[in-house]
Write an enzyme that holds these catalytic residues in place. Structure first.
Site, PDB file in Angstrom:
ATOM      1  N   ASP A   1       6.108   1.219  11.096  1.00 29.40           N
ATOM      2  CA  ASP A   1       6.081  -0.227  11.335  1.00 29.40           C
ATOM      3  C   ASP A   1       7.355  -0.625  12.069  1.00 29.40           C
ATOM      4  O   ASP A   1       8.425  -0.066  11.801  1.00 29.40           O
ATOM      5  CB  ASP A   1       6.006  -0.990  10.010  1.00 29.40           C
ATOM      6  CG  ASP A   1       5.433  -2.394  10.158  1.00 29.40           C
ATOM      7  OD1 ASP A   1       5.887  -3.131  11.054  1.00 29.40           O
ATOM      8  OD2 ASP A   1       4.544  -2.754   9.370  1.00 29.40           O
TER       9      ASP A   1
ATOM     10  N   HIS B   1      -4.190  -6.278  14.569  1.00 32.14           N
ATOM     11  CA  HIS B   1      -5.632  -6.499  14.540  1.00 32.14           C
ATOM     12  C   HIS B   1      -6.213  -6.919  15.884  1.00 32.14           C
ATOM     13  O   HIS B   1      -7.343  -7.405  15.955  1.00 32.14           O
ATOM     14  CB  HIS B   1      -5.970  -7.550  13.479  1.00 32.14           C
ATOM     15  CG  HIS B   1      -5.820  -7.043  12.081  1.00 32.14           C
ATOM     16  ND1 HIS B   1      -4.617  -6.614  11.575  1.00 32.14           N
ATOM     17  CD2 HIS B   1      -6.722  -6.868  11.086  1.00 32.14           C
ATOM     18  CE1 HIS B   1      -4.787  -6.202  10.325  1.00 32.14           C
ATOM     19  NE2 HIS B   1      -6.053  -6.349  10.006  1.00 32.14           N
TER      20      HIS B   1
ATOM     21  N   SER C   1       0.818  -1.217   0.000  1.00 34.24           N
ATOM     22  CA  SER C   1       0.000   0.000   0.000  1.00 34.24           C
ATOM     23  C   SER C   1       0.848   1.261   0.000  1.00 34.24           C
ATOM     24  O   SER C   1       0.408   2.315  -0.471  1.00 34.24           O
ATOM     25  CB  SER C   1      -0.950   0.004   1.194  1.00 34.24           C
ATOM     26  OG  SER C   1      -0.254  -0.162   2.411  1.00 34.24           O
TER      27      SER C   1
ATOM     28  N   ASP D   1      -3.636   0.350   9.355  1.00 40.42           N
ATOM     29  CA  ASP D   1      -3.587  -1.017   8.841  1.00 40.42           C
ATOM     30  C   ASP D   1      -2.519  -1.807   9.599  1.00 40.42           C
ATOM     31  O   ASP D   1      -1.717  -2.524   9.001  1.00 40.42           O
ATOM     32  CB  ASP D   1      -3.293  -1.009   7.338  1.00 40.42           C
ATOM     33  CG  ASP D   1      -3.523  -2.367   6.691  1.00 40.42           C
ATOM     34  OD1 ASP D   1      -4.273  -3.184   7.256  1.00 40.42           O
ATOM     35  OD2 ASP D   1      -2.936  -2.611   5.622  1.00 40.42           O
TER      36      ASP D   1
END
Length: 228
Positions: free
Chosen positions: A71, A144, A52, A141
């Protein structure tokens, strides 16, 4: 008419290791192009191997702004050994841990976009805690779990400028998707309930929200002052 990437950029996106389908990638690209008109950086949380990032970087290049990507490059929960999304090729053979940073750098090099991206290597909450500038777009993103998705939202949503976009990936409202998408879904609902964002569009599991108010916003359970 929504902006679309050039064929070579779309090809670089599709060639990169990652999980975002093309229709969601096109929606993300169009959102990034729109947000780039604010003249502010575009930031994503969760780089992985740069799939992305290619889209955000090309949109940033066109707007004359910078794409930022956050990240730690050790992989999120579902990417660890023993899980469905684990890729053994991302494991550093010397230390036995995931390291997606080399693959990310190769992705940007092959796409010719290195100079348009600043990689922030570290954990999202730590970087967000020292961040103090408005952003045109925040793309969430990352991890989760509720812990990680909530921390990403609380850390970065306050920095979305008025008129800017908050983009959330892997929003799955069904309980059977508890591991992969329920935490992002709960963050999505929280963003809407805060009154600071309204939904602009939905494509697959991608939700695009627009920041509608400046000033004090209760996005982290307490009032925070942001400056668009």
């Amino acid at each position: 008419m929504a902006a679309v990437p050039k064929p070579e950029i779309l090809a670089a996106f599709e060639a990169a290791k990652g999980f975002m389908p093309v229709d969601e990638g096109l929606a993300l690209y169009a959102a990034a192009v729109e947000a780039g008109r604010l003249g502010l950086p575009l930031l994503e949380v969760g780089t992985y191997c740069g799939r992305s990032t290619v889209l955000l970087a090309d949109a940033a290049r066109a707007a004359g702004v910078t794409a930022l990507t956050v990240d730690h490059h050790r992989g999120s929960e579902e990417q660890q050994p023993g899980w469905d999304y684990h890729d053994p090729a991302t494991v550093d053979p010397e230390i036995g841990l995931m390291d997606t940073l080399p693959a990310f750098r190769r992705t940007l090099f092959r796409a010719g976009l290195e100079e348009h991206v600043v990689a922030l290597v570290g954990r999202s909450p730590q970087i967000a805690a020292i961040w103090n500038s408005p952003l045109g777009l925040v793309f969430v993103d990352g991890g989760h779990t509720d812990e990680h998705a909530t921390a990403d939202y609380e850390g970065w949503a306050p920095h979305v400028a008025e008129g800017g976009l908050l983009v959330i990936h892997d929003v799955f409202p069904h309980p059977e998707d508890e591991f992969t998408g329920q935490a992002p879904y709960r963050v999505y609902l929280r963003a809407l309930e805060s009154g600071a964002f309204t939904e602009a569009s939905a494509t697959g599991s991608l939700r695009i929200l627009r920041r509608t108010a400046a000033g004090v916003q209760a996005v982290s359970g307490r009032s925070r002052v942001t400056k668009p």
